[in-house]
Design an enzyme around this catalytic site. Structure first.
Site, mmCIF file in Angstrom:
data_model
loop_
_atom_site.group_PDB
_atom_site.id
_atom_site.type_symbol
_atom_site.label_atom_id
_atom_site.label_comp_id
_atom_site.label_asym_id
_atom_site.label_seq_id
_atom_site.Cartn_x
_atom_site.Cartn_y
_atom_site.Cartn_z
ATOM 1 N N GLU A 48 0.866 -1.179 0.000
ATOM 2 C CA GLU A 48 0.000 0.000 0.000
ATOM 3 C C GLU A 48 0.913 1.243 0.000
ATOM 4 O O GLU A 48 1.958 1.249 0.682
ATOM 5 C CB GLU A 48 -0.827 -0.063 1.293
ATOM 6 C CG GLU A 48 -1.754 1.094 1.571
ATOM 7 C CD GLU A 48 -2.472 0.936 2.933
ATOM 8 O OE1 GLU A 48 -2.016 0.128 3.775
ATOM 9 O OE2 GLU A 48 -3.485 1.617 3.133
ATOM 10 N N LYS A 118 -9.489 1.766 -1.778
ATOM 11 C CA LYS A 118 -9.725 1.086 -0.490
ATOM 12 C C LYS A 118 -11.076 1.477 0.094
ATOM 13 O O LYS A 118 -11.376 2.675 0.220
ATOM 14 C CB LYS A 118 -8.589 1.496 0.451
ATOM 15 C CG LYS A 118 -8.546 0.807 1.793
ATOM 16 C CD LYS A 118 -7.288 1.277 2.536
ATOM 17 C CE LYS A 118 -7.060 0.545 3.833
ATOM 18 N NZ LYS A 118 -5.805 0.985 4.504
ATOM 19 N N CYS A 151 -4.884 -3.569 2.621
ATOM 20 C CA CYS A 151 -4.590 -3.605 4.057
ATOM 21 C C CYS A 151 -5.829 -3.882 4.926
ATOM 22 O O CYS A 151 -6.344 -4.980 4.930
ATOM 23 C CB CYS A 151 -3.862 -2.328 4.484
ATOM 24 S SG CYS A 151 -2.938 -2.587 6.021
HETATM 25 C C1 ACM Z 1 -3.861 -0.115 7.216
HETATM 26 O O1 ACM Z 1 -4.963 -0.339 6.723
HETATM 27 N N1 ACM Z 1 -2.922 0.508 6.538
HETATM 28 C C2 ACM Z 1 -3.543 -0.561 8.587
#
Ligand code: ACM
Length: 275
Positions: A48, A118, A151
């Site tokens: 990420e 995301k 993530c």
């Molecule tokens: C995250 O979602 N970067 C912990």
């Protein structure tokens, strides 16, 4: 490349980016990938926000480090794809109409196969990024159907379940893990969905804007549909791990001759929050 070949190579890259220095961070990632004895692969997953760093201080800073889908990071990934033959998945701040998403690009050769924003922003990301609106991606690639999540998305079991139900056999998971239970927790995600997962995490520490320091826990990994650890990186070093996988092992959802994880689902009894 034929669809769903017998064996494919998955490469996961774990880097240690310096905040705000994308050129240096990209050069290090390219060196990690191209410096291998054999850099060829079918799928390469990067973390990420792999080239910018993570702990932003303001929306202006996020905007300044963001770029359009077909910006310099797309060109960088495209070049790596051409050199390795791989589909590249990598996280970056993507400039959208109304703000910036914490996104990922999926690149093959000169083609942008997909982008994903995301949908579950973690902690202070909620102050800086706009939430993705879906859909959850299942992307047709030369080696087979690929899911992508970023993530913290992993901690919402519906995400990987939805992609597995839509046919994903392997899920790329760019991450910046700071919580300790991700590497072990992902074993269950792979097992309950009988899919391969490839998590690319970062290492290092950031402490910006007088805020609490963040230590990134590394341990990038590739897991099989039976939860077997096919490779796991260290907790603190930049490194590359490679695994050979047979994608067809993710097709059957049987855990015993009379027990199939997908056929035996009872969605009529589940409360998923939309009712
Ligand atoms: C995250 O979602 N970067 C912990």
């Amino acid at each position: 490349m034929p669809t769903d070949p017998i064996e494919i190579t998955v490469t996961v890259v774990q880097n240690d980016p310096v905040f705000g220095d994308p050129e240096k961070n990209k050069a290090e990632v390219a060196q990690l990938i191209l410096g291998q004895a054999d850099p060829r692969a079918s799928l390469i997953v990067l973390p990420e926000l792999f080239a910018t760093g993570y702990q932003f201080d303001s929306r202006t800073e996020v905007w300044d480090l963001s770029e359009p889908e077909r910006g310099p990071t797309f060109s960088f990934l495209s070049d790596l794809s051409i050199k390795t033959g791989a589909v590249l998945v990598a996280g970056l701040p993507i400039r959208r109409n109304k703000g910036v998403s914490n996104g990922a690009l999926v690149v093959y050769g000169t083609t942008l196969l997909a982008s994903y924003d995301k949908i579950h922003l973690f902690d202070e990301e909620r102050d800086f990024f706009q939430e993705g609106t879906g859909p959850l991606p299942v992307i047709s690639t030369p080696f087979g159907p690929l899911g992508v999540m970023i993530c913290f998305d992993w901690l919402f079991p519906e995400v990987l379940r939805s992609m597995a139900l839509s046919g994903a056999l392997v899920v790329a998971h760019p991450s910046n893990w700071v919580l300790p239970f991700g590497p072990q927790g992902m074993i269950l995600r792979s097992v309950e969905n009988r899919v391969f997962t490839a998590t690319a995490n970062r290492v290092g520490r950031e402490e910006r804007g007088g805020r609490a320091p963040l230590t990134f826990i590394g341990q990038s990994q590739v897991l099989s549909p039976k939860g077997v650890l096919l490779g796991r990186a260290s907790e603190n070093l930049p490194e590359v791990i490679r695994a050979s996988i047979r994608l067809e092992e993710a097709r059957s959802k049987k855990v015993a001759s009379k027990s199939d994880l997908f056929e035996q689902r009872r969605p009529e009894l589940y409360r998923l929050g939309s009712d």
